[in-house]
Write a protein that holds these residues in place. Structure first.
Motif, PDB file in Angstrom:
ATOM      1  N   LEU A 101     -17.599  76.649  41.224  1.00  0.00           N
ATOM      2  CA  LEU A 101     -16.721  77.804  41.293  1.00  0.00           C
ATOM      3  C   LEU A 101     -15.479  77.504  42.121  1.00  0.00           C
ATOM      4  O   LEU A 101     -14.352  77.730  41.684  1.00  0.00           O
ATOM      5  CB  LEU A 101     -17.486  78.994  41.892  1.00  0.00           C
ATOM      6  N   LEU A 102     -15.674  76.969  43.323  1.00  0.00           N
ATOM      7  CA  LEU A 102     -14.556  76.733  44.237  1.00  0.00           C
ATOM      8  C   LEU A 102     -13.964  75.333  44.014  1.00  0.00           C
ATOM      9  O   LEU A 102     -14.197  74.402  44.790  1.00  0.00           O
ATOM     10  CB  LEU A 102     -15.018  76.897  45.688  1.00  0.00           C
ATOM     11  N   THR A 103     -13.217  75.191  42.946  1.00  0.00           N
ATOM     12  CA  THR A 103     -12.515  73.944  42.666  1.00  0.00           C
ATOM     13  C   THR A 103     -11.226  73.877  43.490  1.00  0.00           C
ATOM     14  O   THR A 103     -10.822  74.849  44.123  1.00  0.00           O
ATOM     15  CB  THR A 103     -12.164  73.856  41.175  1.00  0.00           C
ATOM     16  N   GLY A 104     -10.581  72.713  43.464  1.00  0.00           N
ATOM     17  CA  GLY A 104      -9.338  72.552  44.210  1.00  0.00           C
ATOM     18  C   GLY A 104      -8.256  73.502  43.745  1.00  0.00           C
ATOM     19  O   GLY A 104      -7.537  74.091  44.562  1.00  0.00           O
ATOM     20  N   ARG A 105      -8.120  73.687  42.451  1.00  0.00           N
ATOM     21  CA  ARG A 105      -7.080  74.578  41.928  1.00  0.00           C
ATOM     22  C   ARG A 105      -7.375  76.029  42.267  1.00  0.00           C
ATOM     23  O   ARG A 105      -6.469  76.798  42.601  1.00  0.00           O
ATOM     24  CB  ARG A 105      -6.929  74.396  40.415  1.00  0.00           C
ATOM     25  N   PHE A 106      -8.648  76.408  42.190  1.00  0.00           N
ATOM     26  CA  PHE A 106      -9.011  77.771  42.566  1.00  0.00           C
ATOM     27  C   PHE A 106      -8.748  77.993  44.053  1.00  0.00           C
ATOM     28  O   PHE A 106      -8.287  79.052  44.471  1.00  0.00           O
ATOM     29  CB  PHE A 106     -10.486  78.021  42.232  1.00  0.00           C
ATOM     30  N   GLY A 107      -9.020  76.972  44.870  1.00  0.00           N
ATOM     31  CA  GLY A 107      -8.748  77.076  46.292  1.00  0.00           C
ATOM     32  C   GLY A 107      -7.268  77.261  46.589  1.00  0.00           C
ATOM     33  O   GLY A 107      -6.889  78.038  47.476  1.00  0.00           O
ATOM     34  N   ARG A 108      -6.396  76.550  45.844  1.00  0.00           N
ATOM     35  CA  ARG A 108      -4.955  76.721  46.041  1.00  0.00           C
ATOM     36  C   ARG A 108      -4.504  78.127  45.659  1.00  0.00           C
ATOM     37  O   ARG A 108      -3.649  78.730  46.310  1.00  0.00           O
ATOM     38  CB  ARG A 108      -4.194  75.676  45.216  1.00  0.00           C
ATOM     39  N   ARG A 140     -18.095  84.975  36.195  1.00  0.00           N
ATOM     40  CA  ARG A 140     -16.851  85.725  36.299  1.00  0.00           C
ATOM     41  C   ARG A 140     -16.921  86.804  37.377  1.00  0.00           C
ATOM     42  O   ARG A 140     -15.984  86.980  38.167  1.00  0.00           O
ATOM     43  CB  ARG A 140     -16.512  86.362  34.955  1.00  0.00           C
ATOM     44  N   GLY A 141     -17.999  87.547  37.417  1.00  0.00           N
ATOM     45  CA  GLY A 141     -18.114  88.596  38.423  1.00  0.00           C
ATOM     46  C   GLY A 141     -18.044  88.024  39.826  1.00  0.00           C
ATOM     47  O   GLY A 141     -17.366  88.569  40.704  1.00  0.00           O
ATOM     48  N   GLU A 142     -18.744  86.916  40.054  1.00  0.00           N
ATOM     49  CA  GLU A 142     -18.716  86.288  41.375  1.00  0.00           C
ATOM     50  C   GLU A 142     -17.336  85.728  41.692  1.00  0.00           C
ATOM     51  O   GLU A 142     -16.853  85.845  42.831  1.00  0.00           O
ATOM     52  CB  GLU A 142     -19.765  85.177  41.445  1.00  0.00           C
ATOM     53  N   ALA A 143     -16.690  85.132  40.689  1.00  0.00           N
ATOM     54  CA  ALA A 143     -15.341  84.592  40.896  1.00  0.00           C
ATOM     55  C   ALA A 143     -14.367  85.703  41.278  1.00  0.00           C
ATOM     56  O   ALA A 143     -13.539  85.539  42.185  1.00  0.00           O
ATOM     57  CB  ALA A 143     -14.861  83.869  39.639  1.00  0.00           C
ATOM     58  N   LEU A 144     -14.459  86.823  40.583  1.00  0.00           N
ATOM     59  CA  LEU A 144     -13.599  87.957  40.919  1.00  0.00           C
ATOM     60  C   LEU A 144     -13.948  88.520  42.291  1.00  0.00           C
ATOM     61  O   LEU A 144     -13.080  89.037  42.996  1.00  0.00           O
ATOM     62  CB  LEU A 144     -13.717  89.042  39.846  1.00  0.00           C
ATOM     63  N   GLY A 145     -15.218  88.392  42.677  1.00  0.00           N
ATOM     64  CA  GLY A 145     -15.602  88.815  44.017  1.00  0.00           C
ATOM     65  C   GLY A 145     -15.001  87.923  45.086  1.00  0.00           C
ATOM     66  O   GLY A 145     -14.528  88.404  46.124  1.00  0.00           O
ATOM     67  N   VAL A 146     -15.016  86.603  44.852  1.00  0.00           N
ATOM     68  CA  VAL A 146     -14.390  85.669  45.789  1.00  0.00           C
ATOM     69  C   VAL A 146     -12.891  85.933  45.863  1.00  0.00           C
ATOM     70  O   VAL A 146     -12.292  85.930  46.949  1.00  0.00           O
ATOM     71  CB  VAL A 146     -14.664  84.207  45.364  1.00  0.00           C
ATOM     72  N   TYR A 147     -12.277  86.157  44.714  1.00  0.00           N
ATOM     73  CA  TYR A 147     -10.854  86.515  44.698  1.00  0.00           C
ATOM     74  C   TYR A 147     -10.626  87.802  45.487  1.00  0.00           C
ATOM     75  O   TYR A 147      -9.647  87.927  46.238  1.00  0.00           O
ATOM     76  CB  TYR A 147     -10.390  86.693  43.251  1.00  0.00           C
ATOM     77  N   GLY A 148     -11.541  88.760  45.340  1.00  0.00           N
ATOM     78  CA  GLY A 148     -11.419  90.007  46.073  1.00  0.00           C
ATOM     79  C   GLY A 148     -11.481  89.806  47.579  1.00  0.00           C
ATOM     80  O   GLY A 148     -10.789  90.493  48.333  1.00  0.00           O
ATOM     81  N   VAL A 149     -12.287  88.838  48.026  1.00  0.00           N
ATOM     82  CA  VAL A 149     -12.333  88.531  49.451  1.00  0.00           C
ATOM     83  C   VAL A 149     -10.997  87.948  49.904  1.00  0.00           C
ATOM     84  O   VAL A 149     -10.474  88.303  50.968  1.00  0.00           O
ATOM     85  CB  VAL A 149     -13.484  87.551  49.760  1.00  0.00           C
ATOM     86  N   ALA A 150     -10.432  87.045  49.083  1.00  0.00           N
ATOM     87  CA  ALA A 150      -9.137  86.451  49.436  1.00  0.00           C
ATOM     88  C   ALA A 150      -8.035  87.499  49.498  1.00  0.00           C
ATOM     89  O   ALA A 150      -7.093  87.380  50.285  1.00  0.00           O
ATOM     90  CB  ALA A 150      -8.771  85.365  48.420  1.00  0.00           C
ATOM     91  N   VAL A 151      -8.139  88.526  48.650  1.00  0.00           N
ATOM     92  CA  VAL A 151      -7.188  89.632  48.701  1.00  0.00           C
ATOM     93  C   VAL A 151      -7.516  90.571  49.852  1.00  0.00           C
ATOM     94  O   VAL A 151      -6.613  91.108  50.514  1.00  0.00           O
ATOM     95  CB  VAL A 151      -7.197  90.417  47.370  1.00  0.00           C
ATOM     96  N   GLY A 152      -8.807  90.755  50.122  1.00  0.00           N
ATOM     97  CA  GLY A 152      -9.231  91.738  51.108  1.00  0.00           C
ATOM     98  C   GLY A 152      -9.082  91.291  52.548  1.00  0.00           C
ATOM     99  O   GLY A 152      -8.808  92.109  53.432  1.00  0.00           O
TER     100      GLY A 152
END
Length: 385
Positions: free
Chosen positions: A13-20, A138-150
Motif C-alpha cells: 500500500l505505502l509505495t514510494g509514489r504514494f508516500g510522495r 481501496r477503503g484502507e488507502a482512502l483511510g490512510v489518505y484521510g489521515v494525511a489530510v486530517g
C-alpha cells in the motif's frame, strides 16, 4: 494454499509514489487549516464581523466548487504533475497578500484564488490515490489518505487560533504560504500523465444512473455542519476562551482522521453502506450539542462526536462512490465528492452567517444539526438495499 484474495490483500500500500503524494497532501492541508479559522478572526478583528467571516469561507469554497468541475478535464490534458503544481502555487502564494491588507475585498479575492488551488489539489489527489493503490485495499488507502489530510487539521486548526495571540496574523500567513509551496518538491516522483482509461471528464454526467447522487448529497449535508463549526465556533465562544476553542478544534481534528481510517478498514470488510447511517447520527449529535453553548462540556463532547461522524462519513461516502463506478469515472467521483465537500462547507458558512444575527448561535446550531439528521434517511435506505 494461498488464495487469489489473500494475494490481492497483501499488495503493498505505502509505495514510494504514494508516500510522495501523502507528503504533498500534508503540506497543502496544513496551509489550508492554519488559516481556516484564522481568516474569519482576522476579518472580525478588522471590523468585518460575522458576515465577513461567513463570506470569507464561502468565497473560498464556492471558488473551489467552480474549479472542481474543470479539474478532470485539466488532468486529462496536462497530467498530474503540472496540474497539482499549479494547485500548490494558487493555494500558498496568495496568503502573502494578506500581509498588505485586511480589507474585505482583498481578503475575499485571496480566498477565491486559494479556493481554486484547493480544488485542484483535492480532486487531483483523491483521483491519484485510486490510481496508485490496489483496488482490493481501496477503503484502507482512502483511510490512510484521510489521515494525511486530517493530521494537518489536528495541527493547523487549533494552532492557528492559538498562534494569533503569540506570533500574530502576519507570521501565520507566511507559514501557510511556505507549507503549500514546499509540496512542489514531492511532485518529481509522481505520475505525469493520466492513463487513457481515466478520460471521463463530464463531472455531472450520468450521476443519477451511476448511483453517485445519494452519497454526494448525503456527504454535502455533513460538510454543511463542518464549515459552520470551524468558521463560527471561535466567534460563538467568548474571546477570553480561545484555549477552549483550540481544544475543541483539536478534538474534532484528531477524531476525524482516526475515524476515517477505521471506517475505511471496516468498509472493506462490511461494505460502506452499512456504516454510513451510524456515522451520520454521531455527526448530528455532535452538531446539536452546540445548542448548549457556552457549556465547555457540550463544546468538547460535541466536537469529538462530530469529528468521529464527519471523519467516518468522509471515507464511507467516497468508498461507496468508487465501488459503484469503473476506472474511467475515478476523476468524476473525486470531483463530485469534493464538490459536496466544498459546496456544503461554503453554503453552510454563508447561510449561517446570514441568519445567526437574527436567531442567535444556539438556534442556528440546532438548524445545522437538523440538516445532518435529515441525511440519515437516505443512508438507512442505502444500507437496506
Amino acid at each position: 494454499m494461498t488464495t487469489i484474495c489473500e494475494i490481492a490483500t497483501t499488495e503493498p500500500l505505502l509505495t514510494g509514489r504514494f508516500g510522495r503524494l501523502l507528503a504533498m497532501v500534508f503540506g497543502s492541508g496544513l496551509s489550508m487549516y492554519l488559516l481556516t479559522s484564522v481568516v474569519p478572526l482576522y476579518l472580525a478583528a478588522n471590523g468585518s464581523g460575522g458576515v465577513g467571516a461567513g463570506l470569507s469561507t464561502a468565497a473560498m469554497m464556492f471558488s473551489a466548487v467552480a474549479v472542481e468541475l474543470l479539474v478532470p478535464r485539466m488532468l486529462a490534458r496536462w497530467g498530474y504533475r503540472v496540474v497539482l503544481g499549479l494547485g500548490l502555487v494558487l493555494l500558498g502564494a496568495p496568503s502573502l497578500v494578506l500581509l498588505a491588507s485586511a480589507s474585505l475585498p482583498v481578503v475575499l479575492a485571496v480566498c477565491i484564488v486559494r479556493g481554486a488551488g484547493l480544488a485542484i489539489l483535492v480532486v487531483g489527489a483523491v483521483a491519484l490515490v485510486a490510481d496508485l493503490t490496489p483496488s482490493t485495499r481501496r477503503g484502507e488507502a482512502l483511510g490512510v489518505y484521510g489521515v494525511a489530510v486530517g493530521v494537518p487539521a489536528v495541527i493547523g486548526l487549533p494552532l492557528g487560533v492559538y498562534l494569533t495571540n503569540v506570533i500574530g496574523f502576519g507570521a501565520l500567513f507566511v507559514l501557510a504560504a511556505v507549507a503549500s509551496l514546499a509540496g512542489l518538491i514531492a511532485l518529481a516522483g509522481l505520475p505525469d500523465q493520466v492513463s487513457t482509461e481515466e478520460q471521463h471528464v463530464k463531472v455531472l454526467g450520468g450521476v443519477r444512473k451511476s448511483g453517485l447522487l445519494m452519497p454526494t448529497l448525503v456527504f454535502a449535508a455533513v460538510t454543511v455542519a463542518a464549515g459552520i463549526s470551524v468558521t463560527f465556533l471561535p466567534l460563538a465562544v467568548a474571546g477570553d476562551k480561545h484555549s477552549l476553542v483550540a481544544t475543541a478544534l483539536l478534538l474534532q481534528a484528531i477524531a476525524a482522521p482516526a475515524a476515517r481510517w477505521l471506517a475505511g478498514r471496516y468498509a472493506d470488510r462490511m461494505g460502506p453502506a452499512k456504516l454510513l447511517a451510524p456515522a451520520l447520527i454521531l455527526a448530528a449529535v455532535g452538531a446539536g450539542s452546540l445548542v448548549f453553548l457556552p457549556s465547555p462540556l457540550a463544546i468538547l463532547l460535541g466536537s469529538a462526536c462530530f469529528g468521529i461522524g464527519f471523519g467516518a462519513a468522509q471515507n464511507l461516502t467516497l468508498t461507496l462512490m468508487y465501488n459503484r463506478v469503473d476506472r474511467s469515472r475515478y476523476g468524476q467521483v473525486s470531483a463530485l465528492w469534493n464538490l459536496a465537500y466544498d459546496g456544503g462547507w461554503g453554503a453552510g458558512a454563508l447561510v449561517f452567517g446570514a441568519i445567526v444575527g437574527g436567531t442567535g448561535f444556539p438556534i442556528a446550531f440546532a438548524l445545522t444539526a437538523a440538516v445532518v439528521a435529515l441525511a440519515v434517511v437516505p443512508a438507512v435506505r442505502a444500507s437496506l438495499t
